[in-house]
Each structure stands twice: as C-alpha cells, then as structure tokens.
Design an enzyme around this catalytic site. Sequence first.
Site, PDB file in Angstrom:
ATOM      1  N   GLU A 185      25.972  67.123  18.273  1.00 26.24           N
ATOM      2  CA  GLU A 185      26.735  67.234  19.524  1.00 26.24           C
ATOM      3  C   GLU A 185      26.323  66.161  20.529  1.00 26.24           C
ATOM      4  O   GLU A 185      27.164  65.600  21.230  1.00 26.24           O
ATOM      5  CB  GLU A 185      26.547  68.629  20.144  1.00 26.24           C
ATOM      6  CG  GLU A 185      27.279  69.735  19.402  1.00 26.24           C
ATOM      7  CD  GLU A 185      28.792  69.523  19.411  1.00 26.24           C
ATOM      8  OE1 GLU A 185      29.329  69.075  20.433  1.00 26.24           O
ATOM      9  OE2 GLU A 185      29.434  69.785  18.379  1.00 26.24           O
ATOM     10  N   CYS A 245      53.261  75.148  23.031  1.00 27.83           N
ATOM     11  CA  CYS A 245      52.711  74.078  23.866  1.00 27.83           C
ATOM     12  C   CYS A 245      53.697  73.733  24.990  1.00 27.83           C
ATOM     13  O   CYS A 245      54.829  73.325  24.735  1.00 27.83           O
ATOM     14  CB  CYS A 245      52.424  72.855  23.008  1.00 27.83           C
ATOM     15  SG  CYS A 245      51.928  71.418  23.973  1.00 27.83           S
TER      16      CYS A 245
HETATM   17 FE1  SF4 Z   1      50.973  70.100  22.231  1.00 33.39          FE
HETATM   18 FE2  SF4 Z   1      49.068  68.404  21.518  1.00 33.39          FE
HETATM   19 FE3  SF4 Z   1      50.116  70.027  19.733  1.00 33.39          FE
HETATM   20 FE4  SF4 Z   1      51.582  68.024  20.698  1.00 33.39          FE
HETATM   21  S1  SF4 Z   1      49.761  67.831  19.456  1.00 33.39           S
HETATM   22  S2  SF4 Z   1      52.228  70.118  20.381  1.00 33.39           S
HETATM   23  S3  SF4 Z   1      50.848  67.958  22.778  1.00 33.39           S
HETATM   24  S4  SF4 Z   1      48.926  70.631  21.524  1.00 33.39           S
END
Ligand code: SF4
Length: 388
Positions: free
Chosen positions: A74, A245
Amino acid sequence: MSTGRKGGRGQKTEDRENRALPLTTFPLPLSTTPLSLPFDPAEFSRLLLSWYGRAGRDLPWRQTSDPYRIWVSEIMLQQTTVAAVIPYYKRFLQRFPSVQSLASASLDDVITLWAGLGYYSRARNLHRTAGKIFAESGGAFPNSLDGLVALPGIGRSTAGAILAIAFDQPAPILDGNVRRVLVRLFAWMDDPRSSSAEKQLWAWAEALTSRERPHDYAQAIMDLGATVCTPRDPHCGICPVQRICLACDRGLVAKLPLPRKKAQVPVRRQAALIITKDQALMLRQRPAEGFLGGLWEFPSIDVPDGHGPDQVASRLLANLGLRGVPCRLCDIRHAYSHFKLELAVYMVDVESPELVAEGDGLLWFGGDELAALPVHGAHRKAYEKLGR
Ligand code: SF4
C-alpha cells in the site's frame, strides 16, 4: 467506448447536470447516520464483487493476508503505478521479509533498495514504522484504525486498506482510484479535493463498503478504478455498475472528476559541481530527515535571483577549498512534488586533489560504486549525461 445506455456519454447534458439526485434512503452497513443514496449499496456491492470474481487482478500482494506485506504494498502504491511497484515490491520483500528484518536494517539499505521509486519519505516512514512496531509489540501489527493512523506514513485510507485486506474488517478506503469511481458514480460536480468533497466522499465510501466481504470489496473497488473507471476513456461499456452510475446516466463521464484549481509551482535554480579526481567523483549525503533525506547528490548551491550560475558555481568550488575551472556540462530540469528545479551542472577537474579532504559528508566514489548509490532524480540525470 459507448456507454450503451440512455443519457450516456456524448449526449447533450446541460439540463441534466443540475438535476437533483434521485435520493432514496437505504439501510447502510456501516454508518450510524442515515444517508440518502441514489441506489442500494447492497446492489452496488453485489455487482462489484461479482465482477471482481471474474476480472479481478492477480497481483503479488494478493497472495497473502500478512499485514506487513499488505502495508508495504500500500505504501509503494501511493502515487506509483502497479507496473512500477511490482519489481520493487518483490526485491523489498526478498531483502526484508518481516517487520523485524526491516526494523533492524540501516536506513541507507532501505533507501538504496527504494532508489528510483520516488517520494523517499515513504521509505523513511516504512523504516521508522517498522522500528516502532517491533519495539512496541514485537512485530505484531495494530488492527485498529487508531493504532494504524498513529504510525508514521499511514493515513486513513492506507489504514482502511490494511484493516480490510489483512484483517477483513469493513473499513472504508479512499485512494485515488476509489475517489475517481465515487466522483463519477455520484456525479460529484465540485473540486474533488475540497474539504466538502473530502467529507462527502468518505461518507459515500463508508456507506458502500461491504460488511460481508470487506477484504474482497477493498480490492474490487481499487481494481474497478484502476482497470475500468480509468482517468481517461473509462470503459463504461464493460463496467459492472454502469446501470447505477450517475455520471454515465447524465453524460458527464468525460467531464468528471472536475480539474482541481492549480496552484503556481515555484521554480528553484541551482548550480551543481561534478568534481573529478582521476576516475573518482565527489558526492555528499543529504541529512536523514527532511526533503530527499538520506539520498546522495553532487555538491550544489542555490542560485539567488540576479546572479548567474557560473559565478555561483565558482564560489561553491572555492567554499569547498578547491581550485579549478568549472565547465558547463548541461542543464537539467526536474519536477519535484512541490517545486521545479533548474539545475546548471558543471564539471571540474580539481587542480590539487591531494588537498581535498573528505569532510562535511563529502566522499569520493568510483563509477561502479556510484551506480549503486541512491542518487536523487536531478543529480542522477546529470550523472547519466556523463555517459560513464
Ligand atoms: Fe461510471 Fe466509471 Fe463505470 Fe463509467 S466506468 S459507468 S464512469 S463507474
């Protein structure tokens, strides 16, 4: 890549950007404070973990739950790509396989192994922290947030990663990859590093963290950011959480995260002397504490405003008690984390080398010795210009 859904990237979005979130209050796994979310966090975890089972990366530090190894990985991964870290991680663990071996090593040995990875305070903090853990608990890693963040170089996100991955505790993380995923997932339309963003993103990170599978969840969301929700051209078409999203729904993917307001980066001017005696070169070690601590460099000096580097280089030579004529070898530009360096580099073959005393941390090195020495970025570039 097409988002493949209504409202995806490329569609007109002005009216959508200001649309209120479709807020719903879902029961949250960690937070005691009710938080309105536009989707069910359990659904997010389910989609993410199912994808991780199919597409998660096989990385060297994924084959262990040893907190020492996870901590080393990390720290190395901070501001550094996985591809750059892997060989360093393997070498480091081979040389220092335990807290005890790292604690009992010299700082010079640790810095030498770190040379080239950058951000050297990380190496110094690893060494200090190993000493502290070994002295206080015989090498047993703390398994609480408070215990971890009390150690040098461990912030909240690194502590969360260690707790989740090594101890399977439902601790949130917010590294660069996770931050980007959350900014897009929730369509955060402000500076992603502002104090209000910090508060909000941690709240979301906490709300989404899986209570059932924290070890896998932490790695899965980091992988999503690193391989699918990438900084440029994210692969929304194959993203497991595309349908929930908000950035994707509103056609904001290409805009988010919003750029941060840039601060002016100061420029420092310096002159450096590559002093030669036969085939040997003179270097000095920087103090262990502070910027580039413990690394080696050629003697160098700031060039004040209104002065030329030639006269400053000659004065530096005289201050070292040496005589000779410095000849300009090259100019090096190098960007450090908080300033840019313009370095005028001079070669000088000193006239009375027998008078040169190895004082003030100055030492002579042959070419082979120097190649193995941890010399910091700008001065390493200067040495490479010599073509030795
Ligand atoms: Fe959303 Fe990122 Fe997935 Fe595209 S790649 S749908 S922006 S979470």
